[in-house]
Design an enzyme around this catalytic site. Structure first.
Site, PDB file in Angstrom:
ATOM      1  N   CYS B 432       0.824  -1.215   0.000  1.00 44.77           N
ATOM      2  CA  CYS B 432       0.000   0.000   0.000  1.00 44.77           C
ATOM      3  C   CYS B 432       0.850   1.253   0.000  1.00 44.77           C
ATOM      4  O   CYS B 432       0.866   2.004  -0.954  1.00 44.77           O
ATOM      5  CB  CYS B 432      -0.894   0.030   1.230  1.00 44.77           C
ATOM      6  SG  CYS B 432      -1.854  -1.439   1.462  1.00 44.77           S
ATOM      7  N   GLU B 434       4.047   1.299   2.124  1.00 49.44           N
ATOM      8  CA  GLU B 434       5.293   1.046   2.831  1.00 49.44           C
ATOM      9  C   GLU B 434       6.498   1.365   1.955  1.00 49.44           C
ATOM     10  O   GLU B 434       6.545   1.018   0.785  1.00 49.44           O
ATOM     11  CB  GLU B 434       5.361  -0.430   3.263  1.00 49.44           C
ATOM     12  CG  GLU B 434       4.216  -0.876   4.166  1.00 49.44           C
ATOM     13  CD  GLU B 434       3.052  -1.511   3.404  1.00 49.44           C
ATOM     14  OE1 GLU B 434       2.627  -0.939   2.373  1.00 49.44           O
ATOM     15  OE2 GLU B 434       2.567  -2.557   3.836  1.00 49.44           O
TER      16      GLU B 434
END
Lengths: 296, 789
Positions: B432, B434
Site C-alpha cells: 500500500c 510502505e
C-alpha cells in the site's frame, strides 16, 4: 458580516482560490442563487429534509420559537438567533447565516491557504451578497491581503459610486463584473435598480483604469437569455475588449429559499439545455470574444 | 491520453472481469505429497522440492489471445492455498461462496481434497506453533483487539519488492551458477557451512524448476501452434514458444522477453509464498533500456509495446489471494496490492521519468482494473506533464495512481541506515504505502495494526479493558488521579509502550515460525544478499530487514486528548468523573457532554495547531516506541500509519470515546481526520495531515481524499489537483490518493452522510462537501455523474 468561506474554489478566477461571501446586497434579483446573502442581518435557516425529529431543538429553545409541528419549525418573529438549536441538532438541520468578523481574523483565516495560492497562481475572491456594501471593512481586508502579496478578486454587481470604485481599483487585481441586462428598464424590473451606473463603472474600469475584468453573465430564463439581449451584451464585451464567463441558470437555491421561509420565483425553471448553451457560447465566440461556460 | 483498447485486450479484459475467482487445491496437494515424501530433509530443501514438483505438475494454460503467459492455479482467476499458513481454510470451506465480500467459488471436489490433506498439517503450521508459545497475557491483549496479527498468522509474509535486476541481466542460469560456485567452496570444517549446503542445493533445484516451468509453456505453445489454423495466432504462439524456451532461465534481450520474464518472476513468487503485497517496484525504470533498444533497432513499435503492457497489466490482474473471513473485514475487497512504482529518481538524484512512465500510466487508465496498484514517486524535478497525466488518470475513478513524495521517503529511508544512492534508486512502494528497497529487503511490512484508541481507553481505565473487565496492563493511575494533562499523557505513553511490546512479541514469534516452517527458496534466489550469506530470506539473508506495525485511530485519539485537555484541564467545563460516566453510558443521558466534546473542541483536520500538534505528538511517541524494538533478522521495527479497512473491526471493540464518538462505531482510517469534522475543505485537511512528522513514519502514512469527477472536469480542475498534490508534498506530506466517486457512492452518501463527510463535489462554479448540500443539489449532482466503471 460574512456568511461563508469556501476554500479550494477552482472556477472563480485564476488558480486555487478562497471565496469569502459577504452578507447584504442592495439588489434583489429575482433569481438570486444565494438568498441568504441578501439581507444585512443575521438569519437562520432550517433544512426540513435533514431533520430526524429528535426534538432537542424544541427543548433547548428559550424563546419558545420552535415548534416541531410546523413545517419549518422556527417562528422567525420569536427567534432571537441565539444559535442553541444549531448547536444541539445532531443532523445539522439548522444553519445560521452571518458572522461578525474582524478584518484581521478574516485575513488570518484566508491566509492559511497561502501556499495553495502561491503554487497555483490563485488568491482570494471576495463575493457576496455585495462586498462593496461593507465599504470600509472591504477596503481594509483588501489592503491587508495586498500587503501579504495575495492576488485579490472581487465579484460585484458594479452598483457603487464613482469615488468608491476609484478606491477599489488600487487594491483589487481582478474584477468579476456581473452584467445582467442591457436594457435599463428590464434591469430595473429584474434587480430593482437601473443598469446605468453599473455600465458606466464597467466602462471606466476597462477604458480608464485598464483593469483585469471578466464580465459574468448569469443566464436567466425568460429574462436575459434571448439572442437579442445576448447579442447586445456581446457587442459591449467586444467594445470593451473583455472576456466573458457565461453562468447557466440553476434552481439549486430552492432548498435555501425554503429553509429561510421565502418564496422563490424561479423554483420550477430549469437550466438551459446543452444545445442552447452551445448556441449561446457560439454567439459570443462569433464576435471574437474569449467566452467560457461556467467560469474559469 | 490513448484510451483505445485493441480488440485483443478488449476480449481478454471482458473474460477476466466476467470470471469469478476460484480456489485451486493443486499446489496444496503437491506441497503435502512432497513434504510427506521428504520428511527427513531440512525445511529449505522440502520447500524447494515442493516448489519444483508444483511447477512441474500443476495444470498450465495458455488462454485465448494471450501474448504474456503463466497461470497461478488451474483457471483464469484461481488462487492457491498454502496449508502451512492458511490453517483456517479447513474451517471455512463452506463459507467461501456465502461471504458478504471477497467471495470465492469452490467445488465440492476441491473441498474434499482439502479435507483429506489438511490433517497432515495439524501442529505443523505457523499459527499452531505461534499460539503454542505465546504468553497468556499477550494472547489476551491480542484477543481484546488492542492489536491484530491476523495477517502474518494466517497468510504468507508477502510484501516482497522483487529483485528483477539479476534476472533481467543474467537469468536464473547465472543465479544457479553462483549457487553452484558457493556450494563447491563450502568448507565443512567451518561450522557455519553445514546449513549452507541445503540452502545452495535448494537454490539450484529452484532455478532448474523455473526453467522446467517455462519450458512447459514453450512446449504447450508449440503444440497449440501446430493445431492453429489462424496464421497470425499461429505466429504469436510460435513466438511464445521461442520466448518461454529462453526466459527467465536465460537473460532476456528484447522488450517482449523482458516483460515475460517480469511476469514469470511475479507469478512464481505468488505460487511459492502465499501473501499479498507482492510488489513489482520500478517497472518503467527497469524495462526502459529494453524498450529503448528495440525501438531504436526498429524491432517494436510504440503501439506493440502498449499492447504488451496492457497484457502484462491484465495478467497481473488475474493473480488473486484468499483471506480468511475475519481478515476480509480489515482488508475489504480483494486488495492483492501488487504495487508498481513509476517515476522517481536515479541514484544521483536526477529525475528518472522516461517514456514508459507515461505509457504505463495510460495502460493503467486504459485497462481499468483494480490490480496492479500503480504508484507514482514525485520529486522536486518531476516533469509537470507527468503530474498532469496522473491527474487525468485519477479522474478515471480507479483511485490510481497513488502519489508518493520522494523528498520524504528518501530521507526517511536514509534515517533507517539505508545508503543515499540506494534510497534514491531502489526505493519503491511495497503493497500500500510502505517504503521499500527493491530486491534488498525482507520486510514483514504488515505485522498488524495497533489500536491507538483502545490504548487510550485502557489508559483511562487504569490498565483495564472496560469492555471485558480484564486487567490487561499495568496500573498507571485512575483518571481522577491525573492532576494535569501531562499526567494523563505520561500514563498514555507508558501504556502504549507496554501494549506495543506484546505486539512485537507476537511478531517476532510469527516471523520465527515463518522462517522455520515456510522457507522461500525462490524469493531467496533473487534477493540480495541471500546467496552471499547462504541464508534464507526470512531467516536474515536479505541485506535489509524490517517489520512494520501500523497505528490506527490517530484522529480519534488526537481529538479525544484535545477534548480532555481543553474541557477537563483548561476550561474545567466538565469534571473527569462526569466525562467517565458519560463514556460508560455511551452518552445516553449525557448528550450535553457529547455535544461539548464533539463541537466545542478543536478537531484534527482543520489546520488548528492546538489539536494538530497533539496528533503530531501521538505519532512521534508511537514511532519512538516501535523503532526501538529489534526483530528476528537483526533488523528493526518501523512504524506505519495506514489501516486498509481495519478501522472498522478495531472500532467494534472500543466504547464511547472522549471525542464524542459513540461506542463500537469505526475509528478513523489511516491519517484521515474523523468523518464530519473537516469543516474547512480539502486544503486545510491536507495541511493538518502534513503537520504530522511523516519522515519518521518509514512504514508509510496513508491519506485519502474523495472527489466527484465534476471537480476534475476540465484542464483547470486537473491543474488544481496537481497544485494541491504539489503543495501537500511541499509542506511534508508523504502519500495522497484520490477517490473519484461513482453515482452509486453518491447515492450511498445520501443515505449515510456520516460516513461520507469528506466527499468533495463541484457544484455550479465551486466545490463543496457533498453531504453539506441539500437534497435537491445532491440529486442534481447524482444525475450529472458520468463515470465509466
Amino acid at each position: 458580516m460574512i456568511y461563508n468561506i469556501q476554500r479550494f474554489c477552482v472556477h472563480d478566477g485564476y488558480g486555487i482560490r478562497t471565496v469569502v461571501f459577504f452578507k447584504g446586497c442592495q439588489l434583489r434579483c429575482e433569481w438570486c442563487a444565494n438568498p441568504e446573502s441578501q439581507k444585512m442581518e443575521r438569519e437562520i435557516g432550517f433544512y426540513k429534509n435533514k431533520c430526524v425529529g429528535c426534538g432537542q431543538c424544541e427543548e433547548i429553545c428559550k424563546q419558545k420559537a420552535i415548534d416541531l409541528q410546523k413545517p419549518y419549525h422556527i417562528d422567525l418573529d420569536l427567534c432571537n438567533l441565539c444559535g442553541d438549536c444549531v448547536y444541539v441538532c445532531p443532523a445539522e438541520a439548522y444553519q445560521l447565516f452571518g458572522e461578525e468578523v474582524t478584518c484581521e481574523a478574516l485575513v488570518n483565516e484566508v491566509m492559511k491557504d497561502w501556499r495553495f495560492y502561491k503554487k497555483s497562481g490563485g488568491g482570494v475572491t471576495l463575493s457576496g451578497g455585495e462586498p462593496s456594501l461593507q465599504g470600509e471593512f472591504l477596503i481594509n481586508c483588501l489592503r491587508m491581503l495586498k500587503r501579504n502579496g495575495i492576488h485579490t478578486a472581487i465579484e460585484t454587481h458594479g452598483y457603487m459610486d464613482e469615488d468608491f470604485l476609484d478606491e477599489l481599483v488600487s487594491v483589487v487585481d481582478l474584477f468579476l463584473f456581473d452584467v445582467k441586462h442591457m436594457d435599463s428598464n428590464k434591469h430595473q424590473v429584474g434587480t430593482g435598480v437601473s443598469n446605468q451606473l453599473i455600465q458606466e463603472n464597467l466602462k471606466k474600469l476597462a477604458f480608464v483604469y485598464g483593469k483585469d475584468v471578466i464580465m459574468r453573465i448569469p443566464l436567466i430564463p425568460e429574462f436575459n437569455d434571448d439572442d437579442n439581449n445576448l447579442s447586445k451584451t456581446a457587442l459591449l464585451a467586444k467594445e470593451l475588449g473583455l472576456p466573458v464567463d457565461l453562468l447557466p441558470f440553476h434552481n439549486m437555491a430552492k432548498g435555501k429559499y425554503d429553509a429561510l421561509q421565502r418564496n422563490y420565483k424561479y423554483a420550477s425553471n430549469r437550466t438551459q439545455d446543452d444545445s442552447r448553451l452551445k448556441e449561446i457560447l457560439e454567439l459570443f465566440t462569433s464576435y471574437g470574444i474569449d467566452a467560457k461556460l461556467r467560469g474559469r | 491520453m490513448n484510451m483505445q483498447l485493441t480488440d485483443r485486450i478488449k476480449r481478454m479484459r471482458e473474460r477476466i472481469v466476467m470470471t469469478d475467482p476460484i480456489i485451486c487445491p493443486e499446489r496444496a496437494v503437491i506441497w503435502t505429497e512432497t513434504f510427506k515424501e521428504h520428511e527427513d530433509k531440512p525445511p529449505i530443501l522440502k520447500a524447494a522440492l515442493a516448489l519444483k514438483n508444483t511447477l512441474e505438475k500443476m495444470t498450465i494454460h495458455i488462454f485465448e489471445d494471450e501474448l504474456i503467459v503463466g497461470n497461478q492455479g488451474n483457471g483464469l482467476r484461481a488462487t492457491t492455498v498454502n496449508p502451512i499458513v492458511n490453517t483456517w481454510v479447513i474451517d471455512e470451506l463452506d463459507k467461501f461462496e456465502k461471504r458478504k465480500g471477497s467471495k470465492f467459488c469452490i467445488s465440492e471436489e476441491t473441498k474434499e481434497i482439502i479435507r483429506e490433506i489438511y490433517p497432515y498439517w495439524q501442529g505443523k503450521s505457523v499459527y499452531d506453533n505461534t499460539i503454542a508459545i505465546l504468553d497468556d497475557i499477550t494472547k489476551e491483549v491480542m484477543d481484546a483487539l488492542v492489536f491484530t496479527c491476523g495477517y502474518t498468522l494466517t497468510k504468507g509474509c508477502g510484501h516482497w519488492l522483487l529483485h528483477f535486476k539479476p534476472v533481467l541481466t543474467g537469468g536464473f542460469k547465472s543465479i544457479k551458477e553462483q549457487a553452484q560456485k558457493r556450494l563447491a567452496e563450502i568448507d565443512l570444517a567451518d561450522p557455519e557451512g553445514v546449513d549452507k549446503v541445503p540452502f545452495y542445493q535448494a537454490i539450484i533445484i529452484t532455478c532448474d524448476a523455473v526453467k522446467t516451468f517455462a519450458d512447459r509453456y514453450s512446449n504447450l505453445a508449440t503444440q497449440m501452434a501446430q493445431g492453429e489454423t489462424d496464421q497470425s495466432r499461429k505466429q504469436e504462439l510460435e513466438l511464445i514458444a521461442k520466448t518461454c524456451a529462453k526466459v527467465p532461465y536465460e537473460a532476456p534481450e528484447s522488450f517482449y522477453e523482458a516483460v515475460q520474464t517480469i511476469y514469470f518472476v511475479q507469478l512464481i513468487t505468488q505460487i511459492e509464498s502465499d501473501g499479498t503485497g507482492v510488489s513489482l517496484g520500478r517497472l518503467d525504470y527497469l524495462l526502459y533500456p529494453f524498450y529503448e533498444k528495440d525501438l531504436q533497432e526498429g524491432k517494436i513499435t510504440k503501439e506493440q509495446a502498449e499492447e504488451l503492457l496492457d497484457c502484462l497489466w491484465l495478467k497481473i490482474g488475474t493473480i488473486i489471494q484468499v483471506w480468511n473471513e475475519e481478515d476480509t473485514k480489515s482488508f475489504g475487497g480483494h486488495p492483492i496490492s501488487q504495487a508498481i512504482t513509476l517515476g522517481g529518481m536515479h541514484e544521483d538524484g536526477t529525475d528518472a521519468t522516461n517514456p514508459l512512465t507515461y505509457m504505463m500510466l495510460e495502460t493503467t487508465a486504459r485497462v481499468h482494473m483494480p490490480q496492479p496498484s500503480v504508484c507514482v514517486r514525485v520529486n522536486k524535478n518531476s516533469p509537470s506533464d507527468l503530474l498532469l497525466l496522473c491527474a487525468e488518470v485519477i479522474r478515471e475513478g480507479l483511485g490510481m495512481p497513488a502519489m508518493y513524495n520522494d523528498e520524504i521517503a528518501i530521507p526517511s529511508l536514509v534515517s533507517r541506515g539505508i545508503s543515499l544512492p540506494e534510497a534514491r534508486e531502489d526505493y519503491a512502494v511495497i503493497g500500500c504505502v510502505e517504503m521499500g528497497i527493491q530486491g534488498k529487503l525482507c520486510a514483514f511490512a504488515n505485522s498488524g495494526y495497533f489500536n491507538l484508541l483502545k490504548a487510550l481507553e485502557i489508559t483511562l481505565n487504569d490498565g483495564m479493558d472496560p469492555l471485558t473487565g480484564k486487567q490487561l496492563s499495568s496500573q498507571t493511575g485512575k483518571p481522577s488521579d491525573f492532576a494535569t494533562y501531562e499526567d494523563l499523557w505520561n500514563a498514555f505513553c507508558k501504556q502504549l509502550a507496554e501494549l506495543i511490546k506484546h505486539q512485537v512479541a507476537v511478531t517476532n514469534v510469527v516471523d520465527t515460525m515463518h522462517a522455520r516452517l515456510a522457507p522461500l527458496p525462490f524469493v531467496s534466489a533473487i534477493t540480495d544478499n541471500c546467496i552471499d550469506k547462504g541464508l534464507e530470506v526470512q531467516s536474515g539473508g536479505a541485506k535489509y530487514n524490517y517489520d512494520g506495525i501500523q497505528a490506527v485511530g490517530l484522529a480519534d485519539v488526537a481529538d479525544s486528548l484535545a477534548a480532555i485537555k481543553k474541557h477537563v484541564f483548561e476550561d474545567r467545563s466538565i469534571s473527569m468523573e462526569k466525562l467517565m460516566e458519560a463514556l460508560k453510558a455511551n452518552f445516553e443521558g449525557y448528550e450535553d457532554v457529547r455535544l461539548l466534546l464533539a463541537k466545542k473542541t478543536p478537531r484534527y483536520g482543520n489546520n488548528d495547531k492546538y489539536v494538530d500538534n497533539i496528533a503530531r505528538d501521538v505519532t512521534k511517541v508511537f514511532c519512538q516506541i516501535i523503532e526501538k524494538h529489534r526483530n528476528l533478522r537483526d533488523g528493526f521495527f518501523v512504524p506505519g500509519m495506514y489501516s486498509n479497512s481495519a478501522n472498522v473491526p478495531l472500532g467494534e471493540v472500543c466504547l464511547a470515546s472522549p471525542n464524542g464518538r459513540r461506542a463500537f462505531t469505526p475509528v478513523t482510517d489511516a491519517c484521515s481526520p474523523s468523518h464530519g469534522v473537516e469543516k474547512n475543505g480539502p486544503t486545510q485537511a491536507a495541511l493538518s495531515v502534513a503537520n504530522l512528522d511523516h519522515l519518521i513514519v518509514t512504514n508509510g502514512t496513508q491519506y485519502n481524499q474523495k472527489y466527484h469527477p465534476s471537480v476534475l472536469s476540465d484542464e483547470k480542475g486537473l491543474q488544481s489537483l496537481v497544485d494541491l498534490i504539489d503543495t501537500f508534498f511541499e509542506v511534508g506530506g508523504y502519500h495522497i490518493q484520490f477517490n473519484v466517486v461513482s453515482k452509486e457512492i453518491l447515492i450511498e452518501a445520501q443515505k449515510k452522510p456520516e460516513e461520507y463527510r469528506d466527499l468533495v463535489v463541484r457544484v455550479a462554479g465551486y466545490t463543496a462537501f457533498f453531504v453539506d448540500l441539500n437534497e435537491e443539489i445532491q440529486n442534481d449532482i447524482i444525475d450529472r455523474t458520468e463515470l465509466r466503471f
